[in-house]
Design a protein around this motif. Structure first.
Motif, mmCIF file in Angstrom:
data_model
loop_
_atom_site.group_PDB
_atom_site.id
_atom_site.type_symbol
_atom_site.label_atom_id
_atom_site.label_comp_id
_atom_site.label_asym_id
_atom_site.label_seq_id
_atom_site.Cartn_x
_atom_site.Cartn_y
_atom_site.Cartn_z
ATOM 1 N N PRO A 275 0.828 -1.213 0.000
ATOM 2 C CA PRO A 275 0.000 0.000 0.000
ATOM 3 C C PRO A 275 0.860 1.260 0.000
ATOM 4 C CG PRO A 275 -0.608 -1.511 1.794
ATOM 5 C CD PRO A 275 0.714 -1.954 1.265
ATOM 6 N N ASP A 276 0.288 2.346 -0.435
ATOM 7 C CA ASP A 276 0.975 3.633 -0.359
ATOM 8 C C ASP A 276 1.351 3.927 1.094
ATOM 9 O OD1 ASP A 276 0.656 3.960 -3.055
ATOM 10 O OD2 ASP A 276 -0.872 5.537 -2.921
ATOM 11 N N GLY A 277 2.557 4.416 1.277
ATOM 12 C CA GLY A 277 3.009 4.811 2.609
ATOM 13 C C GLY A 277 3.403 3.678 3.527
ATOM 14 N N ALA A 278 3.307 2.424 3.072
ATOM 15 C CA ALA A 278 3.577 1.268 3.927
ATOM 16 C C ALA A 278 5.069 0.934 3.888
ATOM 17 C CB ALA A 278 2.731 0.077 3.506
ATOM 18 N N THR A 279 5.869 1.768 4.529
ATOM 19 C CA THR A 279 7.314 1.606 4.433
ATOM 20 C C THR A 279 7.856 0.457 5.279
ATOM 21 O OG1 THR A 279 7.625 3.328 6.111
ATOM 22 C CG2 THR A 279 7.713 3.998 3.785
ATOM 23 N N GLU A 280 6.986 -0.232 6.004
ATOM 24 C CA GLU A 280 7.435 -1.479 6.611
ATOM 25 C C GLU A 280 7.837 -2.496 5.538
ATOM 26 O OE1 GLU A 280 2.839 -1.690 6.843
ATOM 27 O OE2 GLU A 280 4.417 -0.172 6.839
ATOM 28 N N PHE A 281 7.422 -2.257 4.276
ATOM 29 C CA PHE A 281 7.795 -3.120 3.159
ATOM 30 C C PHE A 281 9.080 -2.663 2.471
ATOM 31 C CE2 PHE A 281 3.288 -3.889 3.659
ATOM 32 C CZ PHE A 281 3.098 -5.213 3.289
ATOM 33 N N LYS A 282 9.680 -1.576 2.905
ATOM 34 C CA LYS A 282 10.866 -1.050 2.218
ATOM 35 C C LYS A 282 12.109 -1.829 2.602
ATOM 36 C CE LYS A 282 13.847 2.969 1.569
ATOM 37 N NZ LYS A 282 14.144 4.390 1.874
ATOM 38 N N CYS A 283 12.850 -2.272 1.596
ATOM 39 C CA CYS A 283 14.150 -2.890 1.793
ATOM 40 C C CYS A 283 14.952 -2.697 0.507
ATOM 41 C CB CYS A 283 14.029 -4.367 2.140
ATOM 42 S SG CYS A 283 13.129 -5.357 0.912
ATOM 43 N N CYS A 284 16.255 -2.880 0.613
ATOM 44 C CA CYS A 284 17.127 -2.680 -0.539
ATOM 45 C C CYS A 284 18.045 -3.896 -0.687
ATOM 46 C CB CYS A 284 17.974 -1.435 -0.364
ATOM 47 S SG CYS A 284 17.026 0.093 -0.185
ATOM 48 N N PRO A 285 18.006 -4.559 -1.857
ATOM 49 C CA PRO A 285 17.144 -4.307 -3.003
ATOM 50 C C PRO A 285 15.675 -4.526 -2.642
ATOM 51 C CG PRO A 285 18.276 -6.409 -3.257
ATOM 52 C CD PRO A 285 18.876 -5.749 -2.046
ATOM 53 N N ARG A 402 12.671 -6.198 19.235
ATOM 54 C CA ARG A 402 12.492 -5.017 20.088
ATOM 55 C C ARG A 402 11.388 -4.090 19.598
ATOM 56 N NH1 ARG A 402 17.601 -3.409 22.491
ATOM 57 N NH2 ARG A 402 16.722 -4.733 24.109
ATOM 58 N N ASN A 403 11.400 -3.746 18.329
ATOM 59 C CA ASN A 403 10.407 -2.828 17.772
ATOM 60 C C ASN A 403 9.377 -3.617 16.966
ATOM 61 O OD1 ASN A 403 11.445 -0.004 18.484
ATOM 62 N ND2 ASN A 403 13.280 -1.015 17.703
ATOM 63 N N LYS A 404 8.143 -3.515 17.362
ATOM 64 C CA LYS A 404 7.092 -4.411 16.855
ATOM 65 C C LYS A 404 6.558 -3.920 15.497
ATOM 66 C CE LYS A 404 7.457 -6.178 21.022
ATOM 67 N NZ LYS A 404 8.318 -7.336 21.277
ATOM 68 N N ILE A 405 7.453 -3.897 14.532
ATOM 69 C CA ILE A 405 7.107 -3.466 13.175
ATOM 70 C C ILE A 405 7.309 -4.654 12.252
ATOM 71 C CG2 ILE A 405 7.567 -1.779 11.349
ATOM 72 C CD1 ILE A 405 9.225 -0.231 13.552
ATOM 73 N N THR A 406 6.327 -4.959 11.418
ATOM 74 C CA THR A 406 6.476 -6.091 10.516
ATOM 75 C C THR A 406 5.629 -5.913 9.271
ATOM 76 O OG1 THR A 406 6.157 -8.478 10.246
ATOM 77 C CG2 THR A 406 4.694 -7.372 11.802
ATOM 78 N N ALA A 407 6.189 -6.293 8.146
ATOM 79 C CA ALA A 407 5.456 -6.294 6.882
ATOM 80 C C ALA A 407 4.437 -7.428 6.824
ATOM 81 C CB ALA A 407 6.431 -6.410 5.713
ATOM 82 N N TYR A 408 4.488 -8.328 7.799
ATOM 83 C CA TYR A 408 3.603 -9.499 7.795
ATOM 84 C C TYR A 408 2.389 -9.335 8.704
ATOM 85 C CZ TYR A 408 7.678 -11.678 5.624
ATOM 86 O OH TYR A 408 8.736 -11.977 4.777
#
Length: 446
Positions: A275-285, A402-408
């Protein structure tokens, strides 16, 4: 006195010869034998019967950013190894960056080890780093037990771990080849990244366009050429572009020493669903399109891709701004990699034997940990117990990192980790983790 302290029994035990009903005997933290399921337990041995739950070798994750010390508010050895244990991982190898100091000298490696020593719930090893100006440090790091050396061909995202240019890459790889070491490479070509559209704002399509497949493809092609020239051993980190697989397969066929990993997010998430703005999905590559994902799965099936590792790269919530241009790039998945991959693998006709090969045996082989990665006599008694048909829905609040952030978040997966065992001791019973008992690992000596 009995030679066996413990017997673990299941109707489904994943061994190098396949899945079968078996009883696994353990003494002094090592597997003694893999016996028929109905074999009589030795006198005095404690028997644990898992019924139809599957007994797997503990997973080995060779790509984890623990960020400790220095950025412990992002993660840390205590929380990262708890998350790993909850996810069936019994061994991890820590990346040399995002900690302060980075693992680019022996002194910095010693600092890292001292911090980890009392906090590790599972076994932990360490990569060294190859950065501009530290060629002189590579052999001492190797001799001090670092498993190999990571470098970036494009900016890493942190100032203290700069990228190497082509000349610096050749110098580092030549030095590493001289003592038979391993260089692991974040392969994105900076020229392609500089030429791509600059990303600002919440649209994932804009971010994806800023990290084109050509950047990976050309970087890998250059790495292959250099590895061929120097007869060096190289490993491609977190492969995202399926376009690179034919050249990798061809290079390997001609004898180039190259191995490849990919990650759960590339195999289970697609660009189309972000989704737009869902930077929990951002990774490189970046996470790429569904068609590209199909190609990655084919690369696993045919053996071009060797292993699946997490690239667990956490941050604090404030760094995950809704702007894909400024948000921190990294996905946290230590606790969820096994069920995420198993859910996708079973839908594609793969078995748990395949998952174990990709997530335990192959990563252990990559770093030379001969005692890990299989349920077989002489190996460490490291296990995960999985209920493969059971399902759960990901609740970030229940994660151990530690930080409860997940793309899942909100996804439903097959595969519940019932327990995790380290050297014959249960360290996770599905709800509670014991105090740390992990050991610090070093590169095996010749």
């Amino acid at each position: 006195m009995s030679e066996t302290e413990l017997v673990l029994r299941s109707t489904r035990v994943v061994t190098p010869e396949g899945t079968r009903a078996a009883s696994v005997t353990v003494k002094d933290g090592k597997i003694v034998a893999v016996l028929p399921h109905d074999a009589a337990a030795p006198a005095g041995a404690r028997v644990t019967d898992f019924g139809d739950d599957v007994l797997l070798p503990g997973l080995v994750d060779t790509h984890v950013h623990v960020n400790d010390p220095g950025r412990t508010h992002w993660e840390g050895f205590w929380t990262a190894t708890r998350a790993a244990a909850a996810g069936g991982i019994t061994t991890l190898v820590d990346m040399p960056l995002n900690s302060l100091p980075p693992t680019t000298t022996v002194a910095n490696l010693d600092t890292k080890r001292e911090v980890a020593r009392t906090k590790a719930h599972i076994d932990v090893g360490f990569w060294g780093g190859a950065i501009p100006g530290n060629v002189k440090d590579l052999r001492p790091l190797h001799e001090s037990g670092a498993f190999g050396f990571k470098c970036f061909l494009s900016p890493s995202g942190v100032d203290e771990f700069p990228q190497v240019d082509r000349e610096q890459l050749a110098a580092a790889l030549g030095e590493i080849a001289g003592f038979g070491g391993l260089l692991i490479v974040h392969a994105e070509d900076p020229g392609h990244l500089d030429a791509a559209p600059e990303v600002h704002g919440p649209k994932y399509a804009d971010f994806l366009a800023s990290r084109p497949r050509a950047s990976e493809n050309d970087a890998i092609a250059g790495l292959i050429d250099l590895a061929r020239k120097l007869d060096a051993r190289v490993h491609v980190l977190h492969l995202s572009s399926g376009d690179a697989l034919p050249m990798i397969a061809a290079a390997r066929a001609e004898g180039v020493q190259i191995t490849v990993e990919t990650c759960p997010h590339f195999l289970t998430l697609t660009a189309e669903e972000v989704p737009d703005g869902a930077t929990e999905f951002k990774c490189c590559p970046p996470i790429r399109e569904a068609g590209n994902q199909d190609v990655l799965w084919q690369g696993l099936a045919d053996g071009t891709i060797d292993c699946i590792v997490s690239d667990h790269s956490p941050s604090t919530l404030d760094l995950k701004t809704p702007d894909f241009g400024t948000a921190w790039g990294g996905i946290s998945s230590l606790q969820l990699g096994l069920p995420a991959i198993w859910t996708a693998a079973r839908e594609r006709g793969h078995t748990l034997d395949d998952v174990v090969r990709w997530m335990s045996a192959a990563p252990a082989r990559l770093v030379g940990l001969d005692a890990k990665g299989a349920i077989a006599p002489g190996k460490d008694a490291d296990f995960a117990v999985l209920a493969p048909e059971a399902t759960f829905t990901v609740d970030p609040a229940e994660l151990q990192h530690r930080n409860k952030i997940t793309a899942y978040a909100g996804k439903t997966f097959h595969g519940v980790v019932r327990s995790t065992w380290l050297r014959g001791r249960q360290i996770n019973d599905g709800t509670t983790l014991v105090e740390p008992t992990g050991e610090l690992l070093e590169r095996p000596r010749a």
